[in-house]
Scaffold this motif. Structure first.
Motif, short mmCIF file in Angstrom:
data_model
loop_
_atom_site.label_atom_id
_atom_site.label_comp_id
_atom_site.label_asym_id
_atom_site.label_seq_id
_atom_site.Cartn_x
_atom_site.Cartn_y
_atom_site.Cartn_z
N LEU A 98 26.43 -5.97 -20.18
CA LEU A 98 25.07 -5.47 -20.06
C LEU A 98 24.13 -6.09 -21.09
O LEU A 98 24.54 -6.40 -22.21
CB LEU A 98 25.03 -3.95 -20.22
N LYS A 99 22.88 -6.20 -20.67
CA LYS A 99 21.83 -6.63 -21.59
C LYS A 99 21.37 -5.44 -22.41
O LYS A 99 21.09 -4.37 -21.87
CB LYS A 99 20.65 -7.20 -20.78
N GLN A 100 21.30 -5.61 -23.72
CA GLN A 100 20.83 -4.54 -24.59
C GLN A 100 19.31 -4.51 -24.59
O GLN A 100 18.66 -5.55 -24.64
CB GLN A 100 21.35 -4.73 -26.02
N ARG A 101 18.74 -3.30 -24.52
CA ARG A 101 17.29 -3.15 -24.48
C ARG A 101 16.76 -2.60 -25.79
O ARG A 101 17.43 -1.87 -26.51
CB ARG A 101 16.89 -2.23 -23.32
N GLN A 102 15.52 -2.96 -26.09
CA GLN A 102 14.82 -2.43 -27.25
C GLN A 102 13.78 -1.43 -26.75
O GLN A 102 13.07 -1.70 -25.78
CB GLN A 102 14.13 -3.56 -28.02
N TYR A 103 13.68 -0.28 -27.38
CA TYR A 103 12.78 0.77 -26.93
C TYR A 103 11.68 1.04 -27.94
O TYR A 103 11.85 0.84 -29.15
CB TYR A 103 13.57 2.06 -26.66
N LYS A 104 10.57 1.52 -27.42
CA LYS A 104 9.40 1.82 -28.26
C LYS A 104 9.64 3.13 -29.03
O LYS A 104 9.86 4.18 -28.41
CB LYS A 104 8.16 1.94 -27.37
N ILE A 105 9.60 3.08 -30.36
CA ILE A 105 9.81 4.25 -31.20
C ILE A 105 8.51 4.54 -31.97
O ILE A 105 7.94 3.65 -32.59
CB ILE A 105 10.96 4.04 -32.21
N GLN A 106 8.05 5.80 -31.90
CA GLN A 106 6.79 6.18 -32.55
C GLN A 106 7.02 7.33 -33.52
O GLN A 106 7.66 8.33 -33.18
CB GLN A 106 5.77 6.59 -31.48
N GLN A 107 6.48 7.19 -34.73
CA GLN A 107 6.60 8.25 -35.74
C GLN A 107 5.39 9.18 -35.63
O GLN A 107 4.24 8.74 -35.64
CB GLN A 107 6.63 7.62 -37.14
N VAL A 108 5.66 10.49 -35.51
CA VAL A 108 4.59 11.49 -35.43
C VAL A 108 4.86 12.57 -36.47
O VAL A 108 5.90 13.23 -36.43
CB VAL A 108 4.53 12.13 -34.02
N ASN A 109 3.92 12.76 -37.38
CA ASN A 109 4.09 13.76 -38.44
C ASN A 109 3.04 14.85 -38.34
O ASN A 109 2.01 14.70 -37.67
CB ASN A 109 4.02 13.08 -39.82
N GLY A 110 3.31 15.98 -39.00
CA GLY A 110 2.35 17.08 -39.03
C GLY A 110 2.38 17.96 -37.80
O GLY A 110 1.43 18.71 -37.54
N ILE A 111 3.48 17.94 -37.02
CA ILE A 111 3.61 18.79 -35.84
C ILE A 111 4.01 20.19 -36.26
O ILE A 111 4.92 20.37 -37.08
CB ILE A 111 4.65 18.22 -34.85
N SER A 112 3.35 21.24 -35.71
CA SER A 112 3.65 22.62 -36.08
C SER A 112 5.03 23.03 -35.59
O SER A 112 5.53 22.52 -34.59
CB SER A 112 2.60 23.56 -35.49
N LYS A 113 5.65 23.98 -36.32
CA LYS A 113 6.98 24.46 -35.96
C LYS A 113 6.99 25.12 -34.58
O LYS A 113 7.98 25.08 -33.86
CB LYS A 113 7.49 25.44 -37.02
N VAL A 147 6.55 4.64 -20.85
CA VAL A 147 7.66 3.83 -20.37
C VAL A 147 9.00 4.49 -20.65
O VAL A 147 9.15 5.30 -21.57
CB VAL A 147 7.63 2.41 -20.99
N TYR A 148 9.98 4.10 -19.86
CA TYR A 148 11.35 4.61 -20.00
C TYR A 148 11.94 4.21 -21.35
O TYR A 148 11.74 3.09 -21.83
CB TYR A 148 12.21 4.02 -18.88
N GLY A 149 12.67 5.15 -21.93
CA GLY A 149 13.39 4.86 -23.17
C GLY A 149 12.60 5.04 -24.44
O GLY A 149 13.19 5.05 -25.53
#
Length: 265
Positions: free
Chosen positions: A76-91, A139-141
């Protein structure tokens, strides 16, 4: 679509993480993916898929009608996925109250049951179409990391559209789930295309069809909305092989090419 032919099997689809592969063997051949039996129809057609983080080394085993067994390694071909950091989200947003969690668990059970169904429908082998066209907004992933804690990856493709935009069936099938209001996904519909392959539509504002109804490719089945846990109107389209979550873009032409054809008319 990527067609690969080797002795005994024809593969239609990219061999990569997140991909759905449709395949064909000599009728009567038994098929195993990593020693798990895969159901094959009378014409030798079947489907299988690979999860977002699937191992890159897979094994397809064919047991021919005459008893001969053949092993076919799949790389299989390995895929790279979009990762986003989100801070300050309420509990409160990070962890819903117990009542909401109970409702979400009930919803999840229904969805899993629908995706677990097996039907002898050959629609999985059709050339799928987009359930609607427009700007892809998710997008997926892809995955968000909230306050340093990884969230659940996104397992669909989002198409931005106004509330009320019509959604059509990407392939023939049977409606295996039709619920107007789930906690996370709001208006939710699942179409069973057969042999473990299904389409899920999330955040719908209106559902035209009920569970058990037959639909044909291109039939109007629902309307786009922003129901459930959604920040704006869009269609979240997901494709599964049983419980394996796949990338819908692996079964349709690129959105860019489809829009180009529409604009050329």
């Amino acid at each position: 679509m990527a067609f690969q032919v080797s002795a005994g099997v024809e593969l239609n689809g990219e061999l990569s993480q997140g991909a759905l592969v449709r395949a064909k063997v000599q009728p009567g051949t038994q098929v195993f993916l990593n020693d798990e039996a895969v159901k094959v129809n009378e014409f030798g057609q079947f489907a299988f898929g690979f999860a977002r983080e699937a191992e890159l080394e897979q094994m397809l085993k064919l047991v021919y009608p005459d008893g001969l067994t053949e092993l076919k390694p799949l790389k299989l071909k390995q895929r790279q996925y979009k990762i986003q950091q989100v801070n300050g989200i309420s509990k409160k947003i990070m962890k819903p109250d117990p009542k909401a969690q109970e409702r979400a668990a009930k919803d999840s059970k229904q969805v899993k049951a629908a995706r677990a169904q097996f039907t002898e429908n050959d629609a999985f082998n059709q050339n799928f179409i987009w359930p609607l066209t427009g700007r892809i907004s998710g997008v997926y992933g892809s995955q968000r990391v909230y306050n340093g804690k990884p969230g659940t990856p996104h397992y669909g493709v989002d198409v931005a559209a106004k509330t009320g935009t019509v959604v059509v069936a990407p392939a023939d099938g049977v409606i295996s789930l039709s619920v107007p209001d789930m906690f996370y996904s709001g208006g939710t519909m699942i179409i069973d295309h057969g042999y473990g392959v299904s389409s899920s539509f999330l955040h719908l504002s209106k559902l035209y069809v009920k569970q058990g109804q037959l639909v044909k490719q291109g039939d109007k089945v629902a309307e786009v909305g922003s129901t459930g846990r959604s920040t704006g109107p869009h269609l979240d389209w997901r494709v599964n092989w049983y419980q394996v979550r796949l990338d819908p873009t692996t079964v349709v032409p690129s959105m860019k090419s489809v829009l180009a054809k529409e604009n050329a008319k």
